[in-house]
Motif scaffolding. Structure first.
Motif, mmCIF file in Angstrom:
data_model
loop_
_atom_site.group_PDB
_atom_site.id
_atom_site.type_symbol
_atom_site.label_atom_id
_atom_site.label_comp_id
_atom_site.label_asym_id
_atom_site.label_seq_id
_atom_site.Cartn_x
_atom_site.Cartn_y
_atom_site.Cartn_z
ATOM 1 N N MET A 172 -64.206 23.978 -38.445
ATOM 2 C CA MET A 172 -63.135 24.077 -37.636
ATOM 3 C C MET A 172 -62.552 25.371 -37.732
ATOM 4 S SD MET A 172 -59.506 21.977 -37.779
ATOM 5 C CE MET A 172 -58.078 22.499 -36.947
ATOM 6 N N ASP A 173 -62.376 26.031 -36.542
ATOM 7 C CA ASP A 173 -61.861 27.246 -36.650
ATOM 8 C C ASP A 173 -60.304 27.239 -36.874
ATOM 9 O OD1 ASP A 173 -63.956 28.636 -36.286
ATOM 10 O OD2 ASP A 173 -63.768 28.639 -34.097
ATOM 11 N N TYR A 174 -59.748 27.928 -37.719
ATOM 12 C CA TYR A 174 -58.139 28.056 -38.013
ATOM 13 C C TYR A 174 -57.569 29.282 -37.478
ATOM 14 C CZ TYR A 174 -59.490 24.699 -41.395
ATOM 15 O OH TYR A 174 -60.055 23.553 -42.120
ATOM 16 N N ASP A 175 -56.848 29.188 -36.276
ATOM 17 C CA ASP A 175 -56.092 30.281 -35.527
ATOM 18 C C ASP A 175 -55.208 30.993 -36.158
ATOM 19 O OD1 ASP A 175 -53.882 28.642 -35.593
ATOM 20 O OD2 ASP A 175 -54.431 28.073 -33.375
ATOM 21 N N ASP A 176 -54.853 32.124 -35.709
ATOM 22 C CA ASP A 176 -53.644 32.987 -36.263
ATOM 23 C C ASP A 176 -52.521 32.126 -36.602
ATOM 24 O OD1 ASP A 176 -55.445 34.948 -36.524
ATOM 25 O OD2 ASP A 176 -54.872 36.184 -34.471
ATOM 26 N N GLN A 177 -52.134 31.332 -35.806
ATOM 27 C CA GLN A 177 -51.098 30.637 -36.045
ATOM 28 C C GLN A 177 -50.822 29.697 -37.126
ATOM 29 O OE1 GLN A 177 -50.209 27.259 -33.212
ATOM 30 N NE2 GLN A 177 -48.206 27.060 -33.673
ATOM 31 N N VAL A 178 -51.941 29.016 -37.505
ATOM 32 C CA VAL A 178 -52.040 28.359 -38.727
ATOM 33 C C VAL A 178 -51.932 29.262 -39.829
ATOM 34 C CG1 VAL A 178 -53.425 26.784 -40.128
ATOM 35 C CG2 VAL A 178 -53.157 26.387 -37.832
ATOM 36 N N LYS A 179 -52.814 30.190 -39.986
ATOM 37 C CA LYS A 179 -52.985 31.366 -40.849
ATOM 38 C C LYS A 179 -51.734 32.072 -41.123
ATOM 39 C CE LYS A 179 -57.710 32.464 -40.131
ATOM 40 N NZ LYS A 179 -58.734 33.524 -39.670
ATOM 41 N N ALA A 202 -50.240 18.628 -41.214
ATOM 42 C CA ALA A 202 -50.171 17.790 -39.876
ATOM 43 C C ALA A 202 -51.058 18.375 -38.497
ATOM 44 C CB ALA A 202 -48.821 17.225 -39.366
ATOM 45 N N LEU A 203 -50.570 19.602 -38.374
ATOM 46 C CA LEU A 203 -51.176 20.379 -37.226
ATOM 47 C C LEU A 203 -52.514 20.645 -37.328
ATOM 48 C CD1 LEU A 203 -50.477 22.274 -34.733
ATOM 49 C CD2 LEU A 203 -50.141 24.100 -36.421
ATOM 50 N N ILE A 204 -52.965 20.910 -38.714
ATOM 51 C CA ILE A 204 -54.478 21.116 -38.781
ATOM 52 C C ILE A 204 -55.297 19.686 -38.469
ATOM 53 C CG2 ILE A 204 -56.229 21.258 -40.337
ATOM 54 C CD1 ILE A 204 -54.403 23.563 -41.634
#
Length: 86
Positions: free
Chosen positions: A1-8, A50-52
């Motif tokens: 899974m790629d973690y986008d800038d929002q999550v980071k 939860a978002l992830i």
């Protein structure tokens, strides 16, 4: 899974909250202030988890539909993961 800038970015904010907590402890801040900040950091972690999980679940279900599979196991795994995280 790629973690986008929002999550980071969420994780960076949480990191900042934890650093602020350590600073507050070093400065001997009031217990109530420290615990309130701990609660805020924990809630931010929970929301990010939860978002992830939801994004991953969405991706897994989409792939299952494309391959004609059953997504029940993915849903159960996602729910268990969220419950376990608490």
């Amino acid at each position: 899974m790629d973690y986008d800038d929002q999550v980071k970015n969420r994780m960076k904010r949480i990191e900042g909250q934890v650093r602020g907590l350590l600073k507050a402890m070093d400065e001997g801040k009031d217990c109530r202030q420290v615990v309130n900040q701990m609660t805020a950091a924990r809630n931010a972690l929970d929301r990010t988890a939860a978002l992830i999980v939801s994004r991953n679940l969405e991706e897994c279900i989409r792939e299952e539909k494309e391959s004609g599979g059953n997504s029940e196991d993915h849903i159960k795994d996602a729910v268990n993961l969220l419950v376990k995280s608490r």
